[in-house]
Design an enzyme around this catalytic site. Sequence first.
Site, PDB file in Angstrom:
ATOM      1  N   SER A 195      -7.262   2.215  -2.374  1.00  0.00           N
ATOM      2  CA  SER A 195      -7.636   1.183  -1.411  1.00  0.00           C
ATOM      3  C   SER A 195      -6.820   1.359  -0.133  1.00  0.00           C
ATOM      4  O   SER A 195      -5.599   1.516  -0.195  1.00  0.00           O
ATOM      5  CB  SER A 195      -7.383  -0.216  -1.977  1.00  0.00           C
ATOM      6  OG  SER A 195      -7.654  -1.190  -0.978  1.00  0.00           O
ATOM      7  N   VAL A 254       0.807   2.721   0.144  1.00  0.00           N
ATOM      8  CA  VAL A 254       0.749   4.182   0.032  1.00  0.00           C
ATOM      9  C   VAL A 254      -0.493   4.715   0.739  1.00  0.00           C
ATOM     10  O   VAL A 254      -0.418   5.677   1.509  1.00  0.00           O
ATOM     11  CB  VAL A 254       0.795   4.635  -1.449  1.00  0.00           C
ATOM     12  CG1 VAL A 254       0.643   6.153  -1.561  1.00  0.00           C
ATOM     13  CG2 VAL A 254       2.095   4.185  -2.110  1.00  0.00           C
ATOM     14  N   CYS A 255      -1.622   4.091   0.508  1.00  0.00           N
ATOM     15  CA  CYS A 255      -2.876   4.534   1.140  1.00  0.00           C
ATOM     16  C   CYS A 255      -2.817   4.341   2.652  1.00  0.00           C
ATOM     17  O   CYS A 255      -3.261   5.203   3.410  1.00  0.00           O
ATOM     18  CB  CYS A 255      -4.062   3.784   0.558  1.00  0.00           C
ATOM     19  SG  CYS A 255      -4.263   3.981  -1.226  1.00  0.00           S
ATOM     20  N   ASP A 256      -2.274   3.223   3.070  1.00  0.00           N
ATOM     21  CA  ASP A 256      -2.122   2.926   4.490  1.00  0.00           C
ATOM     22  C   ASP A 256      -1.341   4.047   5.176  1.00  0.00           C
ATOM     23  O   ASP A 256      -1.794   4.601   6.186  1.00  0.00           O
ATOM     24  CB  ASP A 256      -1.397   1.580   4.637  1.00  0.00           C
ATOM     25  CG  ASP A 256      -1.106   1.219   6.076  1.00  0.00           C
ATOM     26  OD1 ASP A 256      -1.777   0.307   6.588  1.00  0.00           O
ATOM     27  OD2 ASP A 256      -0.188   1.814   6.672  1.00  0.00           O
TER      28      ASP A 256
END
Length: 164
Positions: free
Chosen positions: A52, A57-59
Amino acid sequence: MKVKFQGNEVTLVGKQLKVGDTFPEFIVANNSLAPVTLKDTKGVRIFLTVPSLDTPVCDLEVRTFNEKAVSIEGVTVYTVSMDLPFAQARWCGAEGIEKVITLSDYKEREFGKVTGTYLKELGLLARTSFVVDSNNKITYANYLEEVTSYPDYDEILEAAKKVK
């Protein structure tokens, strides 16, 4: 391959891809809900899958590729998640993401299954990266063992630079 989410083993659905494989056809949605397939992409591509965009982490992963990938001429970066296209568009706008193209697998869940990245227990995508050449051949593939870990940005970018 065994994959974990926060230390707990999860099940990957689909065939995992490797270097030398042809990247499979897929259908996902762009931020306007329009369908996007492999045929709609061209040149050297980096396909990233993330659980997501709205997680730390994804950001950071997408922000990093947004900054660094622009230095590689002729390479397009796509990030695929289960986030709704509306949420992806809102997140990209708020974070100033203009160089990475976000795509959603929310509707068909086909991308996750054809790339072996769908996490059965969570209904999300694992953290993976693929570099695909202009002939749709995979030149780099990496499924992170721990989904919540950061990828090796430099390794992925170097792999993309090597593709002609």
